[in-house]
Every structure is written in structure tokens, then in C-alpha cells.
Design a protein around this motif. Structure first.
Motif, PDB file in Angstrom:
ATOM      1  N   SER A   7       0.818  -1.214   0.000  1.00 41.74           N
ATOM      2  CA  SER A   7       0.000   0.000   0.000  1.00 41.74           C
ATOM      3  C   SER A   7       0.853   1.266   0.000  1.00 41.74           C
ATOM      4  O   SER A   7       1.874   1.333   0.680  1.00 41.74           O
ATOM      5  CB  SER A   7      -0.878   0.019   1.260  1.00 41.74           C
ATOM      6  OG  SER A   7      -1.565   1.246   1.348  1.00 41.74           O
ATOM      7  N   GLY A   8       0.367   2.254  -0.737  1.00 43.78           N
ATOM      8  CA  GLY A   8       1.007   3.560  -0.711  1.00 43.78           C
ATOM      9  C   GLY A   8       0.247   4.517   0.192  1.00 43.78           C
ATOM     10  O   GLY A   8       0.577   5.694   0.281  1.00 43.78           O
ATOM     11  N   ARG A  12      -3.041   3.630   5.946  1.00 43.37           N
ATOM     12  CA  ARG A  12      -2.865   2.190   6.186  1.00 43.37           C
ATOM     13  C   ARG A  12      -1.528   1.916   6.877  1.00 43.37           C
ATOM     14  O   ARG A  12      -1.423   1.011   7.695  1.00 43.37           O
ATOM     15  CB  ARG A  12      -2.962   1.419   4.861  1.00 43.37           C
ATOM     16  CG  ARG A  12      -4.336   1.514   4.277  1.00 43.37           C
ATOM     17  CD  ARG A  12      -4.628   0.503   3.195  1.00 43.37           C
ATOM     18  NE  ARG A  12      -6.006   0.664   2.782  1.00 43.37           N
ATOM     19  CZ  ARG A  12      -6.420   1.088   1.589  1.00 43.37           C
ATOM     20  NH1 ARG A  12      -5.554   1.337   0.625  1.00 43.37           N
ATOM     21  NH2 ARG A  12      -7.700   1.238   1.349  1.00 43.37           N
ATOM     22  N   LYS A  49      -3.695  -5.854  -5.779  1.00 44.79           N
ATOM     23  CA  LYS A  49      -2.579  -5.144  -5.118  1.00 44.79           C
ATOM     24  C   LYS A  49      -1.655  -6.143  -4.438  1.00 44.79           C
ATOM     25  O   LYS A  49      -0.438  -6.042  -4.534  1.00 44.79           O
ATOM     26  CB  LYS A  49      -3.124  -4.149  -4.076  1.00 44.79           C
ATOM     27  CG  LYS A  49      -3.862  -2.968  -4.674  1.00 44.79           C
ATOM     28  CD  LYS A  49      -4.467  -2.073  -3.582  1.00 44.79           C
ATOM     29  CE  LYS A  49      -5.401  -1.040  -4.163  1.00 44.79           C
ATOM     30  NZ  LYS A  49      -6.034  -0.184  -3.140  1.00 44.79           N
ATOM     31  N   LYS A  77     -12.131   7.671  -5.534  1.00 47.78           N
ATOM     32  CA  LYS A  77     -11.545   8.984  -5.248  1.00 47.78           C
ATOM     33  C   LYS A  77     -11.989   9.976  -6.316  1.00 47.78           C
ATOM     34  O   LYS A  77     -11.940   9.645  -7.506  1.00 47.78           O
ATOM     35  CB  LYS A  77     -10.026   8.884  -5.295  1.00 47.78           C
ATOM     36  CG  LYS A  77      -9.444   7.899  -4.320  1.00 47.78           C
ATOM     37  CD  LYS A  77      -7.969   7.719  -4.612  1.00 47.78           C
ATOM     38  CE  LYS A  77      -7.429   6.509  -3.932  1.00 47.78           C
ATOM     39  NZ  LYS A  77      -6.160   6.057  -4.456  1.00 47.78           N
TER      40      LYS A  77
HETATM   41  C1  LIG Z   1     -13.727   7.163   3.443  1.00 47.35           C
HETATM   42  C2  LIG Z   1     -12.264   7.410   3.724  1.00 47.35           C
HETATM   43  C3  LIG Z   1     -11.268   6.949   2.867  1.00 47.35           C
HETATM   44  N1  LIG Z   1      -9.952   7.200   3.132  1.00 47.35           N
HETATM   45  C4  LIG Z   1      -8.881   6.721   2.240  1.00 47.35           C
HETATM   46  C5  LIG Z   1      -8.367   5.321   2.555  1.00 47.35           C
HETATM   47  C6  LIG Z   1      -7.643   4.960   1.285  1.00 47.35           C
HETATM   48  O1  LIG Z   1      -6.277   5.403   1.393  1.00 47.35           O
HETATM   49  C7  LIG Z   1      -8.365   5.770   0.215  1.00 47.35           C
HETATM   50  C8  LIG Z   1      -9.098   4.864  -0.733  1.00 47.35           C
HETATM   51  O2  LIG Z   1      -8.293   4.546  -1.821  1.00 47.35           O
HETATM   52  P1  LIG Z   1      -7.691   3.110  -2.102  1.00 47.35           P
HETATM   53  O3  LIG Z   1      -7.620   2.970  -3.593  1.00 47.35           O
HETATM   54  O4  LIG Z   1      -8.411   2.078  -1.319  1.00 47.35           O
HETATM   55  O5  LIG Z   1      -6.217   3.169  -1.496  1.00 47.35           O
HETATM   56  P2  LIG Z   1      -4.981   4.105  -1.868  1.00 47.35           P
HETATM   57  O6  LIG Z   1      -4.864   4.288  -3.356  1.00 47.35           O
HETATM   58  O7  LIG Z   1      -5.039   5.358  -1.029  1.00 47.35           O
HETATM   59  O8  LIG Z   1      -3.740   3.269  -1.319  1.00 47.35           O
HETATM   60  P3  LIG Z   1      -3.181   1.819  -1.803  1.00 47.35           P
HETATM   61  O9  LIG Z   1      -4.033   1.339  -2.941  1.00 47.35           O
HETATM   62  O10 LIG Z   1      -1.765   2.043  -2.224  1.00 47.35           O
HETATM   63  O11 LIG Z   1      -3.280   0.959  -0.563  1.00 47.35           O
HETATM   64  O12 LIG Z   1      -9.299   6.597   0.897  1.00 47.35           O
HETATM   65  C9  LIG Z   1      -9.586   7.890   4.281  1.00 47.35           C
HETATM   66  O13 LIG Z   1      -8.393   8.113   4.521  1.00 47.35           O
HETATM   67  N2  LIG Z   1     -10.554   8.327   5.147  1.00 47.35           N
HETATM   68  C10 LIG Z   1     -11.876   8.125   4.931  1.00 47.35           C
HETATM   69  O14 LIG Z   1     -12.700   8.549   5.767  1.00 47.35           O
END
Ligand SMILES: Cc1cn([C@H]2C[C@H](O)[C@@H](COP(=O)(O)OP(=O)(O)OP(=O)(O)O)O2)c(=O)[nH]c1=O
Length: 198
Positions: A7-8, A12, A49, A77
């Protein structure tokens, strides 16, 4: 035994520390564009992933994916101001669900699971939505908000695991690893070292 967090996501990284196990980070590069139910999307992407990183003998790969779901729409996102605005308008005053899928690969097995958390937003004034988006906070987060920062002000109620909303259902992950023998508190060997000795 060591965890490899695929994970980036900075959120996490913080949460994985709660397990109290040694860990290292690998950043997977995958195409996140798929369709399906929220459950199937988060597990498939977590699996993708997890499979995109390398691991060694004594390592356990953990990957996760988070989406927000409301009225049969699956929200990832936001890409720009308009998308973030539309999403936050939709969430304002309503309940939505946050799904995080987790996929784990060890030398013995691989398995996936998901957790669902229900979140109710207050009515968010339009000027606050615009101000929040201008802060840049929504863009790296599913559903365009972060419950762990200013986005926490939107949240009236939550049912389920808070950490699942932040991006990693750490209690369920702990339970899955513990119940399968990958974590021990009695000084005994973990499943990996135990089985390799017999
Ligand atoms: C709803 C919600 C999401 N998020 C974040 C968590 C995840 O990092 C992101 C969802 O995107 P993801 O695609 O799940 O994850 P990522 O791209 O950030 O990281 P990776 O794939 O490398 O593990 O949204 C919050 O930080 N707080 C919140 O309240």
C-alpha cells in the motif's frame, strides 16, 4: 514472520502498526478501474494489489481497497473539484456505506474478506463543502472525505469499525491472522516457523 503491507496509503501505514508485528511497505502499481458490487470490487482490487508485490519465505502480504457506496453507486476517489462536489452533495444529510476489502497471501494460503461500516453525514452547508474541497483533502480519499481529519466534522453517526472507514479494518485483520495461527502471545512459534519445523 513479517507483514508486507502492499500500500502507498499513509493511513494504512499508521494502522498496520497497531498489529504490533514487524512490517515493511511495498507500493503496488495496478489499474484500479473495475466494475461490480462494492464487495466484489474491494476484494478484487485488494487481491490485485497483493499479487503485484514480491515477498519472501517468512512474509505475509496484506493489501486493501476502500470504496464508498450510496444509492447503488460506488464512489472511489474524486478526480476534480466538480466530482468531489457532486459526491459530497450526495453524501450530505444521508447514510452511506464504506467497504474495505482486504487480501492476505502467506506461504500456506491466500484469503480475502471485507468489512462494511455505515456512516451518517449531517447536512453540510454548501460553503463548507466548497471550502473543504479547496483544502485539497478529498482527492486521495474514497468518497472524497477523510473521517480522520476535517471530514470527521461531517459525521453524525457511525455503525461498524471506524478504522474500516480510514482504510484498514484492523480488528478483523487481527482476528483473521490470530485465528489462523499467524500471531502468538505465549512466546510460541507463529504458524510459519511452527509448521516448517515439523
Ligand atoms: C472514506 C475514507 C477513505 N480514506 C482513504 C483510505 C484509502 O487510502 C483511500 C481509498 O483509496 P484506495 O484505492 O483504497 O487506497 P490508496 O490508493 O489510497 O492506497 P493503496 O491502494 O496504495 O493501498 O481513501 C480515508 O483516509 N478516510 C476516509 O474517511
Amino acid at each position: 514472520m513479517r507483514i508486507v503491507l502492499a500500500s502507498g496509503s499513509p493511513r494504512r501505514r499508521k494502522l498496520i502498526k497497531l498489529l504490533g508485528l514487524p512490517y515493511r511497505i511495498e507500493i503496488p502499481k495496478i489499474d484500479e478501474k473495475i466494475t461490480g458490487t462494492p464487495e466484489s470490487i474491494v476484494i478484487s482490487l485488494a487481491r490485485k494489489k497483493a499479487m503485484a508485490v514480491n515477498y519472501g519465505e517468512e512474509e505475509i502480504i496484506v493489501a486493501a481497497d476502500t470504496v464508498v457506496s450510496i444509492e447503488n453507486k460506488v464512489l472511489g476517489k474524486p478526480d476534480n473539484f466538480e466530482e468531489a462536489y457532486d459526491i459530497l452533495k450526495l453524501l450530505s444529510g444521508n447514510w452511506h456505506q464504506v467497504y474495505t476489502g482486504v487480501f492476505v497471501i502467506t506461504n500456506f494460503e491466500s484469503f480475502g474478506f471485507f468489512e462494511k461500516t455505515y456512516v451518517k453525514f449531517r447536512d453540510i452547508p454548501d460553503e463548507f463543502i466548497r471550502y473543504y474541497i479547496a483544502s485539497g483533502n478529498p482527492f486521495d480519499k474514497a468518497g472524497g472525505y477523510g473521517i480522520q481529519e476535517v471530514g470527521g466534522l461531517f459525521v453524525e453517526k457511525i455503525v461498524g469499525d471506524y478504522y474500516n472507514v480510514v482504510g484498514l479494518p484492523i480488528s478483523r485483520l487481527w482476528f483473521e491472522l490470530y485465528s489462523r495461527g499467524y500471531i502468538r502471545y505465549d512466546g510460541g512459534a507463529t504458524r510459519k516457523t511452527f509448521e516448517s519445523r515439523s
